[in-house]
Scaffold this active site. Structure first.
Site, mmCIF file in Angstrom:
data_model
loop_
_atom_site.group_PDB
_atom_site.id
_atom_site.type_symbol
_atom_site.label_atom_id
_atom_site.label_comp_id
_atom_site.label_asym_id
_atom_site.label_seq_id
_atom_site.Cartn_x
_atom_site.Cartn_y
_atom_site.Cartn_z
ATOM 1 N N LYS A 111 78.321 12.754 154.745
ATOM 2 C CA LYS A 111 78.073 11.263 154.272
ATOM 3 C C LYS A 111 76.615 10.516 154.796
ATOM 4 C CE LYS A 111 80.892 6.708 154.985
ATOM 5 N NZ LYS A 111 82.630 6.530 155.410
ATOM 6 N N SER A 186 84.600 3.342 151.903
ATOM 7 C CA SER A 186 83.429 3.916 152.024
ATOM 8 C C SER A 186 82.216 5.649 151.626
ATOM 9 C CB SER A 186 82.580 3.400 152.783
ATOM 10 O OG SER A 186 83.130 3.955 154.363
ATOM 11 N N SER A 210 88.910 4.388 154.740
ATOM 12 C CA SER A 210 86.993 5.044 153.735
ATOM 13 C C SER A 210 87.549 6.157 153.396
ATOM 14 C CB SER A 210 86.107 4.646 154.654
ATOM 15 O OG SER A 210 85.718 2.892 154.696
#
Length: 286
Positions: A111, A186, A210
């Site tokens: 990420k 996210s 997330s």
């Protein structure tokens, strides 16, 4: 035909019968004594094994196929191929040192808030568009030490503040099951890419869902471990005192069986904070 010849024939047949009976009695209790083949690799044709060995670029090729559609990857690591090349040589020359590595040669994605040296470290923010990580985060370093190889950085929403995954730098990431839908956030880039078979395991981060929401939205597996199990050194996060105790990195995987070994690799020595991680859970008692 002489009498002696007939006697020899009879004796020969008699001996053959005795040998057959002895062999049957001697070995019948030992039939099917070979251990069962439990490793499917042993049943794969040689040509397929050779092809699999050559497919070091399989995930990077898959990223090229799916990313124009789902927009999950902001940058791939071409150097990952060079890092994978010496693995066969290491296995032959230094098996005792590298043979035990749990993720040897396994590609993983990261990420865009988790530092990978030389790669974008933007957090989806225009104000950080030129930010490049100058070192690996601890979690990436731990995965490398376990033998894994980072191959790409995945998209996130601006400042991680959304349950979707869209920003003004790299655009919107789409859900691979329906491009009109969001992949969650996210860690939505990770969720979408792993679900699309562009990655097998990945690193996400989580405060309030997330990792878990993208895993749910995209049909993969994710785990948010307890705070402190995985180091947050080298991770980007908008500091908020009330949220810091909730923030952590965690594994995202296509297969549930990969969650525990990946968590162990990510945590390294800190896995001792989870003393019961290898305990068998009796689901009937939950």
């Amino acid at each position: 035909m002489s009498f002696l010849y007939c006697v020899q024939k009879i004796i020969g047949k008699f001996i053959n019968i005795i040998c057959l009976v002895y062999g049957y009695l001697r070995y019948q209790s030992r039939k099917n004594q070979l251990p069962a083949v439990k490793n499917d690799v042993l049943l794969i044709p040689a040509v397929e094994i050779a092809q699999r060995i050559k497919e070091k670029k399989a995930y990077l090729k898959r990223i090229e196929q799916v990313n124009p559609i789902i927009n999950a990857v902001i940058k791939s690591r071409g150097e990952a191929i060079r890092e994978a090349e010496p693995i066969d040589e290491k296995l032959e020359s230094d098996w005792e040192r590298v043979g035990h590595l749990p993720l040897l040669g396994v590609p993983f994605t990261v990420k865009d808030t988790v530092g990978v040296k030389g790669m974008p470290f933007c957090g989806g923010l225009v104000s950080r568009k030129n930010e490049i990580a100058n070192k690996d985060s601890i979690v990436v370093s731990n995965l490398r030490q376990a033998g894994a190889i980072p191959i790409a950085i995945t998209n996130v929403p601006e400042a991680l503040m959304s349950f979707g995954t869209s920003n003004c730098l790299f655009g919107r990431t789409n859900n691979p099951y329906d491009l009109a839908l969001i992949p969650g956030g996210s860690s939505g880039g990770e969720g979408a890419l792993i679900s699309s078979a562009g990655s097998i395991i990945g690193v996400g981060t989580d405060v309030g869902g997330s990792i878990r929401l993208p895993a749910y939205f995209c049909g993969i597996f994710g785990h948010k471990p307890s705070n402190g199990v995985i180091s947050c050194d080298g991770l980007f996060f908008l500091k908020a005192p009330e949220l810091e105790p909730l923030f952590t990195a965690g594994p995202m995987c296509r297969y549930a069986t990969d969650l525990k070994p990946m968590l162990k690799a990510m945590a390294k020595d800190q896995i001792s904070r989870l003393p019961k991680i290898d305990s068998v859970v009796d689901l009937s008692k939950i």
